[in-house]
Write a protein that holds these residues in place. Structure first.
Motif, short mmCIF file in Angstrom:
data_model
loop_
_atom_site.label_atom_id
_atom_site.label_comp_id
_atom_site.label_asym_id
_atom_site.label_seq_id
_atom_site.Cartn_x
_atom_site.Cartn_y
_atom_site.Cartn_z
N LEU A 185 1.41 -94.04 29.36
CA LEU A 185 1.26 -92.59 29.27
C LEU A 185 0.84 -92.26 27.85
N GLU A 186 -0.14 -91.39 27.69
CA GLU A 186 -0.65 -91.14 26.35
C GLU A 186 0.17 -90.13 25.57
N ARG A 187 1.05 -89.39 26.27
CA ARG A 187 1.85 -88.39 25.58
C ARG A 187 3.33 -88.63 25.82
N LEU A 188 4.12 -88.55 24.76
CA LEU A 188 5.56 -88.59 24.90
C LEU A 188 6.02 -87.31 25.58
N GLY A 189 7.08 -87.40 26.36
CA GLY A 189 7.62 -86.23 27.03
C GLY A 189 6.91 -85.84 28.31
N SER A 190 5.91 -86.61 28.72
CA SER A 190 5.17 -86.28 29.93
C SER A 190 5.78 -86.98 31.14
N LEU A 191 5.42 -86.48 32.32
CA LEU A 191 5.92 -87.03 33.58
C LEU A 191 4.75 -87.23 34.53
#
Length: 295
Positions: A185-191
Protein backbone atom coordinates in the motif's frame (compact mmCIF):
# COMPACT_ATOMS: atom_id res chain seq x y z
CA UNK A 1 -16.33 -4.82 -6.17
CA UNK A 2 -12.99 -5.62 -4.50
CA UNK A 3 -10.12 -6.57 -6.80
CA UNK A 4 -8.95 -10.16 -6.73
CA UNK A 5 -5.77 -11.09 -4.87
CA UNK A 6 -5.45 -14.84 -4.46
CA UNK A 7 -1.85 -15.05 -3.25
CA UNK A 8 -1.57 -12.43 -0.52
CA UNK A 9 0.37 -10.18 -2.93
CA UNK A 10 -0.70 -6.84 -1.46
CA UNK A 11 0.39 -6.07 2.12
CA UNK A 12 1.09 -3.03 4.31
CA UNK A 13 4.73 -2.07 4.77
CA UNK A 14 4.56 -3.02 8.46
CA UNK A 15 4.22 -6.70 7.51
CA UNK A 16 7.47 -6.97 5.58
CA UNK A 17 9.88 -9.56 6.95
CA UNK A 18 13.46 -10.62 6.17
CA UNK A 19 13.56 -12.31 2.79
CA UNK A 20 10.77 -10.14 1.34
CA UNK A 21 11.14 -8.33 -2.00
CA UNK A 22 8.45 -5.70 -2.42
CA UNK A 23 7.18 -3.21 -4.98
CA UNK A 24 5.62 0.16 -4.28
CA UNK A 25 4.67 2.96 -6.63
CA UNK A 26 3.83 6.60 -6.11
CA UNK A 27 2.71 9.50 -8.24
CA UNK A 28 3.06 12.35 -5.79
CA UNK A 29 6.09 13.97 -4.16
CA UNK A 30 4.43 13.94 -0.73
CA UNK A 31 3.10 10.38 -0.82
CA UNK A 32 6.51 8.96 -1.63
CA UNK A 33 7.69 9.52 1.96
CA UNK A 34 4.98 7.46 3.69
CA UNK A 35 6.45 4.04 2.99
CA UNK A 36 10.11 4.99 3.20
CA UNK A 37 9.86 6.58 6.66
CA UNK A 38 7.91 3.62 8.06
CA UNK A 39 10.33 1.15 6.46
CA UNK A 40 13.36 2.93 7.89
CA UNK A 41 12.01 3.28 11.41
CA UNK A 42 10.75 -0.30 11.61
CA UNK A 43 14.12 -1.59 10.44
CA UNK A 44 15.99 0.43 13.04
CA UNK A 45 13.62 -0.75 15.77
CA UNK A 46 14.20 -4.38 14.75
CA UNK A 47 17.98 -4.03 14.97
CA UNK A 48 18.55 -4.15 11.22
CA UNK A 49 20.98 -2.08 9.21
CA UNK A 50 19.11 0.18 6.79
CA UNK A 51 20.27 1.47 3.41
CA UNK A 52 18.31 4.20 1.64
CA UNK A 53 18.92 4.87 -2.03
CA UNK A 54 16.64 7.86 -2.70
CA UNK A 55 15.75 9.30 -6.09
CA UNK A 56 18.90 11.06 -7.36
CA UNK A 57 16.79 14.13 -8.19
CA UNK A 58 15.94 14.72 -4.51
CA UNK A 59 18.54 16.72 -2.53
CA UNK A 60 20.14 14.84 0.37
CA UNK A 61 19.05 17.57 2.79
CA UNK A 62 15.41 16.94 1.92
CA UNK A 63 15.79 13.17 2.28
CA UNK A 64 17.30 13.55 5.75
CA UNK A 65 14.66 16.05 6.82
CA UNK A 66 11.87 13.75 5.67
CA UNK A 67 13.09 10.57 7.35
CA UNK A 68 13.96 12.47 10.55
CA UNK A 69 10.48 13.98 10.87
CA UNK A 70 8.79 14.29 13.38
CA UNK A 71 11.80 13.64 15.61
CA UNK A 72 15.52 13.32 15.03
CA UNK A 73 15.75 9.75 16.33
CA UNK A 74 17.23 8.61 13.03
CA UNK A 75 20.15 11.03 13.37
CA UNK A 76 21.82 8.86 16.02
CA UNK A 77 21.34 5.81 13.79
CA UNK A 78 23.26 7.57 11.02
CA UNK A 79 26.00 8.54 13.45
CA UNK A 80 26.55 4.93 14.54
CA UNK A 81 26.32 3.60 10.99
CA UNK A 82 23.03 1.72 11.32
CA UNK A 83 21.31 4.01 8.79
CA UNK A 84 23.17 4.72 5.56
CA UNK A 85 22.22 7.01 2.69
CA UNK A 86 23.69 5.73 -0.54
CA UNK A 87 23.11 5.65 -4.30
CA UNK A 88 23.16 3.15 -7.10
CA UNK A 89 26.39 4.69 -8.36
CA UNK A 90 27.99 3.89 -5.00
CA UNK A 91 26.55 0.36 -4.96
CA UNK A 92 27.97 -0.59 -8.36
CA UNK A 93 31.30 1.24 -7.91
CA UNK A 94 33.91 0.92 -9.39
CA UNK A 95 31.73 -0.07 -12.37
CA UNK A 96 30.29 2.90 -14.21
CA UNK A 97 27.42 1.05 -15.84
CA UNK A 98 24.74 -0.99 -14.10
CA UNK A 99 24.80 -4.74 -14.31
CA UNK A 100 22.52 -7.00 -12.31
CA UNK A 101 25.44 -9.21 -11.31
CA UNK A 102 27.40 -6.30 -9.85
CA UNK A 103 24.43 -4.90 -7.95
CA UNK A 104 23.29 -8.25 -6.58
CA UNK A 105 26.80 -9.20 -5.56
CA UNK A 106 27.30 -5.95 -3.67
CA UNK A 107 23.96 -6.19 -1.86
CA UNK A 108 24.72 -9.82 -0.96
CA UNK A 109 28.05 -8.71 0.52
CA UNK A 110 26.43 -5.80 2.36
CA UNK A 111 23.95 -8.19 3.97
CA UNK A 112 26.79 -10.38 5.21
CA UNK A 113 28.61 -7.30 6.44
CA UNK A 114 25.55 -6.10 8.36
CA UNK A 115 25.20 -9.40 10.23
CA UNK A 116 28.95 -9.47 10.92
CA UNK A 117 28.58 -6.01 12.49
CA UNK A 118 25.95 -7.41 14.85
CA UNK A 119 22.76 -6.30 13.11
CA UNK A 120 19.89 -8.72 12.63
CA UNK A 121 19.94 -8.17 8.89
CA UNK A 122 19.89 -5.58 6.15
CA UNK A 123 17.00 -3.76 4.54
CA UNK A 124 17.26 -1.46 1.53
CA UNK A 125 14.87 1.08 0.08
CA UNK A 126 15.71 1.69 -3.58
CA UNK A 127 13.97 4.47 -5.47
CA UNK A 128 14.13 3.47 -9.12
CA UNK A 129 14.81 7.05 -10.19
CA UNK A 130 18.40 5.84 -10.55
CA UNK A 131 17.44 4.09 -13.81
CA UNK A 132 17.14 7.34 -15.77
CA UNK A 133 20.07 8.92 -13.94
CA UNK A 134 22.38 6.11 -15.07
CA UNK A 135 20.77 5.73 -18.49
CA UNK A 136 20.12 2.04 -17.79
CA UNK A 137 18.15 -0.07 -20.24
CA UNK A 138 14.75 -1.05 -18.88
CA UNK A 139 15.22 -4.64 -20.01
CA UNK A 140 18.23 -4.93 -17.69
CA UNK A 141 16.15 -3.57 -14.82
CA UNK A 142 13.33 -5.99 -15.49
CA UNK A 143 15.78 -8.91 -15.67
CA UNK A 144 17.28 -7.96 -12.31
CA UNK A 145 13.88 -7.66 -10.65
CA UNK A 146 12.84 -11.12 -11.83
CA UNK A 147 16.15 -12.92 -11.19
CA UNK A 148 17.07 -11.82 -7.66
CA UNK A 149 15.84 -14.80 -5.63
CA UNK A 150 19.34 -15.67 -4.41
CA UNK A 151 19.55 -12.34 -2.63
CA UNK A 152 16.44 -13.06 -0.56
CA UNK A 153 15.91 -16.80 -0.15
CA UNK A 154 16.80 -17.84 3.39
CA UNK A 155 18.73 -14.61 3.97
CA UNK A 156 18.10 -11.64 6.33
CA UNK A 157 17.65 -9.13 3.51
CA UNK A 158 14.54 -7.05 2.79
CA UNK A 159 14.09 -4.71 -0.16
CA UNK A 160 11.56 -2.22 -1.45
CA UNK A 161 11.77 -1.03 -5.05
CA UNK A 162 9.87 2.24 -5.48
CA UNK A 163 8.63 3.30 -8.91
CA UNK A 164 7.53 6.85 -9.66
CA UNK A 165 4.55 6.51 -12.00
CA UNK A 166 5.52 9.83 -13.62
CA UNK A 167 8.89 8.41 -14.69
CA UNK A 168 7.87 4.95 -15.93
CA UNK A 169 5.13 4.11 -18.38
CA UNK A 170 2.04 2.27 -17.22
CA UNK A 171 3.03 -1.05 -18.79
CA UNK A 172 6.43 -1.06 -17.07
CA UNK A 173 4.90 -0.21 -13.68
CA UNK A 174 2.29 -2.95 -14.04
CA UNK A 175 4.90 -5.50 -15.11
CA UNK A 176 7.17 -4.68 -12.18
CA UNK A 177 4.29 -4.83 -9.72
CA UNK A 178 3.48 -8.32 -10.94
CA UNK A 179 7.14 -9.37 -10.93
CA UNK A 180 7.64 -8.70 -7.21
CA UNK A 181 6.46 -11.25 -4.62
CA UNK A 182 4.78 -8.43 -2.70
CA UNK A 183 3.23 -5.06 -3.50
CA UNK A 184 2.75 -2.45 -0.78
CA UNK A 185 0.00 0.00 0.00
CA UNK A 186 1.48 3.35 -0.96
CA UNK A 187 -0.10 5.30 1.89
CA UNK A 188 0.02 4.70 5.62
CA UNK A 189 -3.40 4.68 7.25
CA UNK A 190 -5.17 3.41 4.14
CA UNK A 191 -7.50 0.42 3.85
CA UNK A 192 -8.04 -1.87 0.89
CA UNK A 193 -10.39 -4.78 0.45
CA UNK A 194 -9.70 -7.53 -2.08
CA UNK A 195 -11.24 -10.87 -3.00
CA UNK A 196 -8.94 -13.73 -2.14
CA UNK A 197 -8.96 -17.45 -2.75
CA UNK A 198 -12.39 -19.11 -2.59
CA UNK A 199 -14.05 -15.68 -2.77
CA UNK A 200 -13.02 -14.64 0.75
CA UNK A 201 -13.02 -10.96 1.68
CA UNK A 202 -9.53 -9.76 2.63
CA UNK A 203 -8.80 -6.47 4.36
CA UNK A 204 -5.36 -4.87 4.04
CA UNK A 205 -3.92 -1.90 5.90
CA UNK A 206 -5.62 -0.08 8.76
CA UNK A 207 -9.27 -0.48 9.75
CA UNK A 208 -9.60 2.56 11.98
CA UNK A 209 -12.23 5.21 12.62
CA UNK A 210 -11.43 7.07 9.41
CA UNK A 211 -11.99 3.91 7.38
CA UNK A 212 -14.95 2.49 9.32
CA UNK A 213 -17.57 3.37 6.68
CA UNK A 214 -15.55 1.73 3.90
CA UNK A 215 -14.90 -1.31 6.13
CA UNK A 216 -18.63 -1.76 6.80
CA UNK A 217 -19.57 -1.20 3.15
CA UNK A 218 -17.15 -3.91 2.00
CA UNK A 219 -18.59 -6.33 4.56
CA UNK A 220 -22.17 -5.56 3.54
CA UNK A 221 -21.37 -6.13 -0.15
CA UNK A 222 -19.56 -9.38 0.63
CA UNK A 223 -22.46 -10.65 2.73
CA UNK A 224 -24.88 -9.91 -0.11
CA UNK A 225 -22.59 -11.58 -2.65
CA UNK A 226 -22.18 -14.75 -0.61
CA UNK A 227 -25.82 -15.10 0.46
CA UNK A 228 -26.48 -17.98 -2.01
CA UNK A 229 -23.63 -19.98 -0.44
CA UNK A 230 -24.73 -19.04 3.09
CA UNK A 231 -21.12 -18.58 4.22
CA UNK A 232 -18.46 -15.87 4.12
CA UNK A 233 -14.79 -15.93 5.04
CA UNK A 234 -13.28 -12.64 6.22
CA UNK A 235 -9.48 -12.46 6.27
CA UNK A 236 -7.99 -9.91 8.68
CA UNK A 237 -4.43 -11.26 8.62
CA UNK A 238 -3.12 -8.42 6.46
CA UNK A 239 -4.53 -5.71 8.70
CA UNK A 240 -1.87 -3.76 10.55
CA UNK A 241 -4.50 -2.20 12.81
CA UNK A 242 -8.09 -3.05 13.73
CA UNK A 243 -10.00 -0.51 15.84
CA UNK A 244 -12.58 -1.42 18.44
CA UNK A 245 -15.20 0.35 16.31
CA UNK A 246 -14.44 -1.71 13.19
CA UNK A 247 -14.22 -4.92 15.20
CA UNK A 248 -17.62 -4.17 16.73
CA UNK A 249 -19.07 -3.42 13.29
CA UNK A 250 -17.82 -6.78 12.01
CA UNK A 251 -19.50 -8.61 14.88
CA UNK A 252 -22.74 -6.66 14.49
CA UNK A 253 -22.96 -7.41 10.77
CA UNK A 254 -22.11 -11.08 11.33
CA UNK A 255 -24.77 -11.28 14.05
CA UNK A 256 -27.37 -9.78 11.73
CA UNK A 257 -26.48 -12.02 8.77
CA UNK A 258 -29.47 -14.31 9.23
CA UNK A 259 -29.06 -15.67 5.70
CA UNK A 260 -25.64 -17.10 6.50
CA UNK A 261 -24.91 -20.33 8.33
CA UNK A 262 -21.26 -19.39 8.89
CA UNK A 263 -19.09 -16.28 8.96
CA UNK A 264 -15.48 -17.38 9.40
CA UNK A 265 -12.90 -14.81 10.47
CA UNK A 266 -9.22 -15.49 9.84
CA UNK A 267 -7.04 -13.30 12.05
CA UNK A 268 -3.88 -13.04 14.10
CA UNK A 269 -3.67 -13.51 17.87
CA UNK A 270 -4.08 -9.82 18.72
CA UNK A 271 -7.19 -9.31 16.64
CA UNK A 272 -8.63 -12.58 17.89
CA UNK A 273 -8.27 -11.40 21.50
CA UNK A 274 -10.01 -8.14 20.63
CA UNK A 275 -12.93 -9.92 18.95
CA UNK A 276 -13.30 -12.33 21.85
CA UNK A 277 -13.43 -9.45 24.33
CA UNK A 278 -16.23 -7.95 22.28
CA UNK A 279 -18.28 -11.15 22.50
CA UNK A 280 -17.32 -13.16 19.42
CA UNK A 281 -17.40 -16.47 21.31
CA UNK A 282 -21.10 -16.02 22.06
CA UNK A 283 -22.10 -15.81 18.41
CA UNK A 284 -23.04 -19.27 17.07
CA UNK A 285 -22.65 -18.48 13.36
CA UNK A 286 -19.24 -16.84 13.85
CA UNK A 287 -16.07 -18.96 13.79
CA UNK A 288 -12.59 -17.58 14.34
CA UNK A 289 -9.48 -19.21 12.93
CA UNK A 290 -6.16 -17.93 14.25
CA UNK A 291 -3.43 -17.56 11.66
CA UNK A 292 0.19 -16.81 12.52
CA UNK A 293 1.90 -14.93 9.70
CA UNK A 294 5.54 -15.97 9.14
CA UNK A 295 8.16 -13.74 10.74
Amino acid sequence: MPARDKNGHLIPVQQLHPGDHAFVSYGNDEIRWDVITAFVRLGLARGEKVMVLPCPAVPEEEVLARIDFPSRSTASARERGQLVLSSMRAVIRPDAEFTAARQLGRLHAETDRATAEGYTGLRAFIDMGWVAALGTDLAAVAHRETHADGLFSGRPYTEICAYDRRRFDRAMVAAMEGAHPHALLERLGSLRSVRGAEDELCFIGEADGANRAAFMRSLEIALARTAPDRRLTVDLTRLHFLSVGCAGALLALAHGAAGHDLVEVRCGPGHRRLLRRLGADAMPRLAMREVIRPC
